[in-house]
Design a protein around this motif. Structure first.
Motif, mmCIF file in Angstrom:
data_model
loop_
_atom_site.group_PDB
_atom_site.id
_atom_site.type_symbol
_atom_site.label_atom_id
_atom_site.label_comp_id
_atom_site.label_asym_id
_atom_site.label_seq_id
_atom_site.Cartn_x
_atom_site.Cartn_y
_atom_site.Cartn_z
ATOM 1 N N GLY A 185 -5.915 -45.626 -19.066
ATOM 2 C CA GLY A 185 -7.306 -45.172 -18.994
ATOM 3 C C GLY A 185 -7.622 -44.236 -20.139
ATOM 4 O O GLY A 185 -7.303 -44.497 -21.284
ATOM 5 N N LEU A 186 -8.196 -43.108 -19.799
ATOM 6 C CA LEU A 186 -8.582 -42.144 -20.835
ATOM 7 C C LEU A 186 -7.746 -40.870 -20.788
ATOM 8 O O LEU A 186 -8.039 -39.909 -21.479
ATOM 9 C CB LEU A 186 -10.068 -41.786 -20.660
ATOM 10 N N GLN A 187 -6.726 -40.880 -19.937
ATOM 11 C CA GLN A 187 -5.906 -39.689 -19.735
ATOM 12 C C GLN A 187 -6.794 -38.541 -19.263
ATOM 13 O O GLN A 187 -7.856 -38.734 -18.710
ATOM 14 C CB GLN A 187 -5.141 -39.350 -21.031
ATOM 15 N N ASN A 188 -6.362 -37.335 -19.480
ATOM 16 C CA ASN A 188 -7.113 -36.181 -18.985
ATOM 17 C C ASN A 188 -7.946 -35.568 -20.096
ATOM 18 O O ASN A 188 -7.470 -34.741 -20.860
ATOM 19 C CB ASN A 188 -6.154 -35.126 -18.405
ATOM 20 N N ASP A 189 -9.191 -35.986 -20.202
ATOM 21 C CA ASP A 189 -10.075 -35.374 -21.175
ATOM 22 C C ASP A 189 -11.483 -35.317 -20.607
ATOM 23 O O ASP A 189 -11.714 -35.624 -19.440
ATOM 24 C CB ASP A 189 -10.019 -36.100 -22.517
ATOM 25 N N TYR B 203 -14.053 -37.122 -20.914
ATOM 26 C CA TYR B 203 -14.669 -38.380 -20.487
ATOM 27 C C TYR B 203 -14.185 -38.825 -19.105
ATOM 28 O O TYR B 203 -14.794 -39.688 -18.475
ATOM 29 C CB TYR B 203 -14.344 -39.502 -21.475
ATOM 30 N N LEU B 204 -13.065 -38.269 -18.653
ATOM 31 C CA LEU B 204 -12.391 -38.799 -17.471
ATOM 32 C C LEU B 204 -13.270 -38.857 -16.216
ATOM 33 O O LEU B 204 -13.269 -39.876 -15.521
ATOM 34 C CB LEU B 204 -11.106 -38.012 -17.208
ATOM 35 N N HIS C 42 -11.722 -43.222 -28.186
ATOM 36 C CA HIS C 42 -10.365 -43.554 -27.778
ATOM 37 C C HIS C 42 -9.849 -44.840 -28.404
ATOM 38 O O HIS C 42 -8.637 -45.060 -28.465
ATOM 39 C CB HIS C 42 -10.287 -43.677 -26.251
ATOM 40 N N ASN D 204 -13.915 -42.364 -14.440
ATOM 41 C CA ASN D 204 -13.483 -42.614 -13.070
ATOM 42 C C ASN D 204 -14.651 -43.069 -12.197
ATOM 43 O O ASN D 204 -14.495 -43.921 -11.316
ATOM 44 C CB ASN D 204 -12.828 -41.370 -12.470
#
Length: 287
Positions: free
Chosen positions: A202-206, A208-209, A97, A213
């Motif tokens: 953050g990392l948005q929705n992927d 790694y999320l 990212h 979290n």
């Protein structure tokens, strides 16, 4: 004769408290920062404690700025006794990212900056046959941590750089080196890391999320748990920095709390202060 100490990154947090503490202990302190518009907090506390500080502009990412500041200090005093490389910044992001610009920035502010300032003071310390360079690292310089790989990588580099310098500059030239390794510090440093994560979404929705979290949830719990022992005040860490500066035979590395020692135990138990390995390297490679 007052010792001359140069400290980077003194506008907030650990740098500010270190400048104040050293001033209270009778050092002649050159407290530096990139943006002099942020000097008010330091000036206010110095005035409250009746401390005379010399506040100078120094941008650790700019070699010309560093040279200009150090030239001024040398012209005024003829020497720099102690350099404290405190300026740095946290960074929480996966390698995937992070942009190339961010990767270069976190490496520059945490690692290349240390090289720049060290390179600038070494000729004067070498000529004087004395000096002490104290680099503020982190437990992240010994133990890799989730989503901190770019920050940890830069701090690992600081550790290796400092270890290497200590193998050939201390004995012949009298220049000492110390690495200070805090755990968490309750300061603007920690707050800025969390704010940066929130700002970038953050990392948005992927994929790694869920892991991210979990990490952030754990970090929040740790920060709210006053009994965890992880977080120290900047003043507490500054006391460790001062102890290193006053020690005639300072450690090569030192953690700043019981929690930090426990966290790094598997890496440091055989050689807590780093001096055994330092001696072994010297004996094997230089003698």
């Amino acid at each position: 004769m007052k010792k001359i100490v140069l400290i980077t990154g003194t506008s907030t947090g650990l740098g500010l408290k270190t400048a104040i503490l050293f001033g209270m202990q009778g050092f002649k302190v050159y407290a530096t920062m990139r943006n002099l518009e942020k000097k008010e907090a330091l000036l206010k506390e110095a005035k409250e404690k009746n401390i005379d500080l010399h506040i100078e502009q120094l941008d650790v990412s700019d070699s010309n700025s560093i040279q200009k500041c150090i030239k001024k200090i040398i012209e005024q005093n003829g020497r720099i006794d102690i350099l404290i490389n405190n300026a740095g910044a946290g960074f929480v992001r996966t390698t995937e990212h992070a942009s190339q610009e961010e990767i270069e920035w976190v490496t520059d502010v945490n690692y290349f900056s240390v090289i720049r300032t060290t390179k600038a003071v070494l000729p004067f310390m070498r000529k004087a046959k004395q000096g002490h360079i104290i680099n503020i690292s982190s437990v992240g310089g010994l133990v890799g941590q989730p989503f901190n790989e770019l920050y940890c990588g830069a701090k690992f580099a600081v550790e290796g750089y400092t270890e290497s310098l200590a193998t050939y500059l201390t004995e012949p030239f009298g220049i000492k080196f110390s690495i200070v390794e805090p755990g968490g510090i309750s300061s603007e440093f920690a707050n800025s890391v969390l704010k940066n994560v929130e700002k970038t979404g953050g990392l948005q929705n992927d994929e790694y999320l869920p892991i991210f979290n979990s990490y952030m949830g754990s970090a929040k719990k740790r920060s709210e748990n006053e009994d965890s022992g992880i977080y120290q005040s900047p003043e507490e860490v500054a006391q460790v920095v001062l102890k290193c500066a006053l020690d005639k035979n300072p450690p090569l590395r030192i953690r700043t709390s019981e929690w930090a020692n426990e966290f790094c135990h598997l890496k440091t138990s055989a050689d807590p202060d780093g001096k055994k390995l330092n001696k072994e390297v010297i004996d094997q490679l230089l003698k």
